[in-house]
Design a protein around this motif. Structure first.
Motif, PDB file in Angstrom:
ATOM      1  N   ARG A 114       0.540  -0.961  78.244  1.00  0.00           N
ATOM      2  CA  ARG A 114       1.454  -0.074  77.520  1.00  0.00           C
ATOM      3  C   ARG A 114       2.910  -0.475  77.743  1.00  0.00           C
ATOM      4  NH1 ARG A 114      -1.755   5.497  79.168  1.00  0.00           N
ATOM      5  NH2 ARG A 114      -3.136   5.587  77.327  1.00  0.00           N
ATOM      6  N   SER A 115       3.264  -0.749  78.990  1.00  0.00           N
ATOM      7  CA  SER A 115       4.660  -1.058  79.284  1.00  0.00           C
ATOM      8  C   SER A 115       5.081  -2.412  78.729  1.00  0.00           C
ATOM      9  CB  SER A 115       4.893  -1.017  80.800  1.00  0.00           C
ATOM     10  OG  SER A 115       4.124  -2.007  81.459  1.00  0.00           O
ATOM     11  N   ALA A 116       4.154  -3.368  78.693  1.00  0.00           N
ATOM     12  CA  ALA A 116       4.479  -4.708  78.199  1.00  0.00           C
ATOM     13  C   ALA A 116       4.153  -4.889  76.722  1.00  0.00           C
ATOM     14  CB  ALA A 116       3.729  -5.761  79.022  1.00  0.00           C
ATOM     15  N   ASN A 117       3.560  -3.869  76.100  1.00  0.00           N
ATOM     16  CA  ASN A 117       3.141  -3.929  74.700  1.00  0.00           C
ATOM     17  C   ASN A 117       2.211  -5.121  74.448  1.00  0.00           C
ATOM     18  OD1 ASN A 117       2.957  -3.045  72.034  1.00  0.00           O
ATOM     19  ND2 ASN A 117       4.703  -4.302  71.371  1.00  0.00           N
ATOM     20  N   THR A 118       1.245  -5.281  75.360  1.00  0.00           N
ATOM     21  CA  THR A 118       0.211  -6.291  75.194  1.00  0.00           C
ATOM     22  C   THR A 118      -1.136  -5.574  75.128  1.00  0.00           C
ATOM     23  OG1 THR A 118      -0.062  -6.550  77.589  1.00  0.00           O
ATOM     24  CG2 THR A 118       1.523  -7.994  76.501  1.00  0.00           C
ATOM     25  N   THR A 119      -2.193  -6.322  75.024  1.00  0.00           N
ATOM     26  CA  THR A 119      -3.520  -5.713  75.021  1.00  0.00           C
ATOM     27  C   THR A 119      -4.013  -5.512  76.447  1.00  0.00           C
ATOM     28  OG1 THR A 119      -4.768  -7.791  75.021  1.00  0.00           O
ATOM     29  CG2 THR A 119      -4.066  -6.921  72.876  1.00  0.00           C
ATOM     30  N   ARG A 120      -4.956  -4.580  76.604  1.00  0.00           N
ATOM     31  CA  ARG A 120      -5.590  -4.393  77.904  1.00  0.00           C
ATOM     32  C   ARG A 120      -6.315  -5.656  78.338  1.00  0.00           C
ATOM     33  NH1 ARG A 120      -9.686   0.039  77.881  1.00  0.00           N
ATOM     34  NH2 ARG A 120      -9.922  -0.479  75.674  1.00  0.00           N
ATOM     35  N   ALA A 121      -6.870  -6.384  77.372  1.00  0.00           N
ATOM     36  CA  ALA A 121      -7.626  -7.595  77.703  1.00  0.00           C
ATOM     37  C   ALA A 121      -6.734  -8.636  78.367  1.00  0.00           C
ATOM     38  CB  ALA A 121      -8.273  -8.166  76.446  1.00  0.00           C
ATOM     39  N   VAL A 122      -5.497  -8.775  77.887  1.00  0.00           N
ATOM     40  CA  VAL A 122      -4.552  -9.708  78.498  1.00  0.00           C
ATOM     41  C   VAL A 122      -4.266  -9.295  79.931  1.00  0.00           C
ATOM     42  CG1 VAL A 122      -2.145 -10.464  78.485  1.00  0.00           C
ATOM     43  CG2 VAL A 122      -3.465 -10.489  76.367  1.00  0.00           C
ATOM     44  N   GLN A 123      -3.946  -8.027  80.123  1.00  0.00           N
ATOM     45  CA  GLN A 123      -3.601  -7.547  81.451  1.00  0.00           C
ATOM     46  C   GLN A 123      -4.805  -7.569  82.397  1.00  0.00           C
ATOM     47  OE1 GLN A 123      -0.598  -7.089  82.480  1.00  0.00           O
ATOM     48  NE2 GLN A 123       0.356  -7.341  80.472  1.00  0.00           N
ATOM     49  N   ALA A 124      -5.993  -7.374  81.857  1.00  0.00           N
ATOM     50  CA  ALA A 124      -7.197  -7.433  82.690  1.00  0.00           C
ATOM     51  C   ALA A 124      -7.393  -8.829  83.266  1.00  0.00           C
ATOM     52  CB  ALA A 124      -8.421  -7.017  81.883  1.00  0.00           C
ATOM     53  N   PRO A 145     -10.372 -11.798  71.804  1.00  0.00           N
ATOM     54  CA  PRO A 145      -9.698 -13.093  71.686  1.00  0.00           C
ATOM     55  C   PRO A 145      -8.432 -13.179  72.528  1.00  0.00           C
ATOM     56  CG  PRO A 145     -10.382 -12.304  69.527  1.00  0.00           C
ATOM     57  CD  PRO A 145     -10.608 -11.178  70.488  1.00  0.00           C
ATOM     58  N   THR A 146      -7.716 -12.049  72.697  1.00  0.00           N
ATOM     59  CA  THR A 146      -6.487 -12.101  73.493  1.00  0.00           C
ATOM     60  C   THR A 146      -6.792 -12.408  74.957  1.00  0.00           C
ATOM     61  OG1 THR A 146      -6.530  -9.687  73.774  1.00  0.00           O
ATOM     62  CG2 THR A 146      -5.188 -10.587  71.957  1.00  0.00           C
ATOM     63  N   ALA A 147      -7.945 -11.981  75.436  1.00  0.00           N
ATOM     64  CA  ALA A 147      -8.343 -12.330  76.800  1.00  0.00           C
ATOM     65  C   ALA A 147      -8.533 -13.835  76.928  1.00  0.00           C
ATOM     66  CB  ALA A 147      -9.628 -11.599  77.185  1.00  0.00           C
ATOM     67  N   LEU A 148      -9.180 -14.427  75.938  1.00  0.00           N
ATOM     68  CA  LEU A 148      -9.429 -15.865  75.987  1.00  0.00           C
ATOM     69  C   LEU A 148      -8.127 -16.649  75.875  1.00  0.00           C
ATOM     70  CD1 LEU A 148     -11.634 -17.940  76.273  1.00  0.00           C
ATOM     71  CD2 LEU A 148     -11.920 -17.938  73.790  1.00  0.00           C
ATOM     72  N   LEU A 149      -7.237 -16.206  75.010  1.00  0.00           N
ATOM     73  CA  LEU A 149      -5.940 -16.877  74.885  1.00  0.00           C
ATOM     74  C   LEU A 149      -5.134 -16.766  76.178  1.00  0.00           C
ATOM     75  CD1 LEU A 149      -5.009 -15.820  71.249  1.00  0.00           C
ATOM     76  CD2 LEU A 149      -5.553 -18.138  72.039  1.00  0.00           C
ATOM     77  N   GLU A 150      -5.249 -15.636  76.873  1.00  0.00           N
ATOM     78  CA  GLU A 150      -4.562 -15.486  78.153  1.00  0.00           C
ATOM     79  C   GLU A 150      -5.157 -16.426  79.197  1.00  0.00           C
ATOM     80  OE1 GLU A 150      -2.032 -14.287  81.183  1.00  0.00           O
ATOM     81  OE2 GLU A 150      -1.877 -14.203  79.003  1.00  0.00           O
ATOM     82  N   VAL A 151      -6.466 -16.599  79.185  1.00  0.00           N
ATOM     83  CA  VAL A 151      -7.102 -17.545  80.112  1.00  0.00           C
ATOM     84  C   VAL A 151      -6.580 -18.957  79.845  1.00  0.00           C
ATOM     85  CG1 VAL A 151      -9.286 -18.651  80.722  1.00  0.00           C
ATOM     86  CG2 VAL A 151      -9.172 -16.166  80.494  1.00  0.00           C
ATOM     87  N   VAL A 152      -6.492 -19.336  78.579  1.00  0.00           N
ATOM     88  CA  VAL A 152      -5.960 -20.655  78.240  1.00  0.00           C
ATOM     89  C   VAL A 152      -4.519 -20.790  78.733  1.00  0.00           C
ATOM     90  CG1 VAL A 152      -5.309 -22.190  76.346  1.00  0.00           C
ATOM     91  CG2 VAL A 152      -7.489 -20.972  76.265  1.00  0.00           C
ATOM     92  N   ARG A 153      -3.722 -19.737  78.569  1.00  0.00           N
ATOM     93  CA  ARG A 153      -2.337 -19.777  79.050  1.00  0.00           C
ATOM     94  C   ARG A 153      -2.283 -19.964  80.564  1.00  0.00           C
ATOM     95  NH1 ARG A 153       1.765 -17.040  81.321  1.00  0.00           N
ATOM     96  NH2 ARG A 153       0.359 -15.366  81.975  1.00  0.00           N
ATOM     97  N   LEU A 154      -3.132 -19.238  81.279  1.00  0.00           N
ATOM     98  CA  LEU A 154      -3.160 -19.372  82.735  1.00  0.00           C
ATOM     99  C   LEU A 154      -3.568 -20.785  83.154  1.00  0.00           C
ATOM    100  CD1 LEU A 154      -4.833 -15.955  83.636  1.00  0.00           C
ATOM    101  CD2 LEU A 154      -2.478 -16.636  84.146  1.00  0.00           C
ATOM    102  N   ILE A 155      -4.475 -21.384  82.405  1.00  0.00           N
ATOM    103  CA  ILE A 155      -4.901 -22.754  82.691  1.00  0.00           C
ATOM    104  C   ILE A 155      -3.744 -23.729  82.470  1.00  0.00           C
ATOM    105  CG2 ILE A 155      -6.381 -24.631  81.879  1.00  0.00           C
ATOM    106  CD1 ILE A 155      -8.524 -22.439  81.308  1.00  0.00           C
ATOM    107  N   GLU A 156      -3.046 -23.562  81.354  1.00  0.00           N
ATOM    108  CA  GLU A 156      -2.009 -24.525  80.980  1.00  0.00           C
ATOM    109  C   GLU A 156      -0.701 -24.307  81.735  1.00  0.00           C
ATOM    110  OE1 GLU A 156      -1.930 -24.019  76.707  1.00  0.00           O
ATOM    111  OE2 GLU A 156      -3.219 -25.788  76.455  1.00  0.00           O
ATOM    112  N   VAL A 157      -0.338 -23.060  81.981  1.00  0.00           N
ATOM    113  CA  VAL A 157       0.969 -22.764  82.572  1.00  0.00           C
ATOM    114  C   VAL A 157       0.895 -22.610  84.085  1.00  0.00           C
ATOM    115  CG1 VAL A 157       2.894 -21.110  82.592  1.00  0.00           C
ATOM    116  CG2 VAL A 157       1.752 -21.684  80.431  1.00  0.00           C
ATOM    117  N   HIS A 158      -0.180 -22.031  84.577  1.00  0.00           N
ATOM    118  CA  HIS A 158      -0.285 -21.729  85.997  1.00  0.00           C
ATOM    119  C   HIS A 158      -1.343 -22.580  86.715  1.00  0.00           C
ATOM    120  CE1 HIS A 158       2.436 -18.292  85.778  1.00  0.00           C
ATOM    121  NE2 HIS A 158       1.882 -18.018  84.621  1.00  0.00           N
ATOM    122  N   ALA A 159      -1.852 -23.597  86.038  1.00  0.00           N
ATOM    123  CA  ALA A 159      -2.799 -24.545  86.643  1.00  0.00           C
ATOM    124  C   ALA A 159      -4.068 -23.864  87.155  1.00  0.00           C
ATOM    125  CB  ALA A 159      -2.138 -25.340  87.759  1.00  0.00           C
ATOM    126  N   LEU A 160      -4.462 -22.764  86.518  1.00  0.00           N
ATOM    127  CA  LEU A 160      -5.730 -22.125  86.866  1.00  0.00           C
ATOM    128  C   LEU A 160      -6.870 -23.099  86.605  1.00  0.00           C
ATOM    129  CD1 LEU A 160      -7.503 -19.578  87.503  1.00  0.00           C
ATOM    130  CD2 LEU A 160      -7.453 -19.118  85.033  1.00  0.00           C
TER     131      LEU A 160
END
Length: 220
Positions: A114-124, A145-160
């Protein structure tokens, strides 16, 4: 050697499942999957009676081996929604010491979305990452899909570096795109379904197939 943990509990149940797999093998005909990949696709077809998954399902070259190794090592499994957890066999997972996690309904996740105006899936997924559950774990996405896109971001940006990402979100907004984005990654193993089709049922089927492969390897 016959599996015992990852089979149906009764002889009648086992016979029905084996007969169903035989029908799938017969009706599916020729396919391009490896001997390790086909049991996963077959179980997905078995769960949906949809033979289009023979072709729509794609695997990173190390996907099956990485998923089996993670299960045998008892690595955590993080899902995007509770439905995946409800569909998985607790005794089968307990045999390998695999713990299940999902944070879609956690109060902190709802507040952050709510505070970041994102989906719960992203924050989860960010919540799971902060808790150290995604690194070397299995990530299973069947709904968001937003959960999967967040996982990809974590892989690419944070070396997950998860052990395996099962990316099968269903839908019309960003579902196909999120899976196509994941499938471009080379450094992290993945299993995806091309296009709009997907869902928790397919993720559950894929994981149960990986559990059966893990038991076969454990018993060898």
């Amino acid at each position: 050697m016959t599996n015992t943990i990852t089979e149906q509990l009764t002889p009648a149940g086992r016979q029905i499942e084996h007969d169903s797999f035989a029908i799938v093998d017969r009706e599916a005909g020729a396919h391009t999957y490896s001997a390790a990949e086909w049991p996963i696709v077959r179980r997905m077809i078995h769960a949906t009676a949809d033979f289009e998954f023979n072709g729509l399902t794609r695997f990173h070259p190390q996907a099956v081996a990485a998923g089996v190794a993670a299960i045998l090592a008892g690595r955590p499994l993080v899902a995007d929604v509770e439905m995946i957890l409800a569909g998985l066999s607790a005794p089968r997972l307990a045999h390998f010491g695999v713990a299940l996690h999902q944070f879609i309904a956690a109060p902190e996740v709802i507040d952050q979305a709510r505070s970041a105006n994102t989906t719960r899936a992203v924050q989860a997924m960010r919540c799971a990452h902060r808790r150290g559950l995604l690194e070397d774990g299995i990530i299973a996405v069947g709904n968001a899909p937003t959960a999967l896109l967040e996982v990809v971001r974590l892989i690419e940006v944070h070396a997950l570096r998860p052990a395996l990402v099962i990316g099968m979100p269903v839908g019309f907004v960003s579902a196909a795109e999120s899976k196509a984005t994941l499938a471009q990654l080379e450094r992290v193993p993945w299993i995806v379904i091309d296009g709009r089709k997907g869902g928790s049922t397919l993720v559950v089927a894929a994981i149960h197939a990986l559990l059966a492969l893990a038991e076969s390897q454990q018993s060898a």
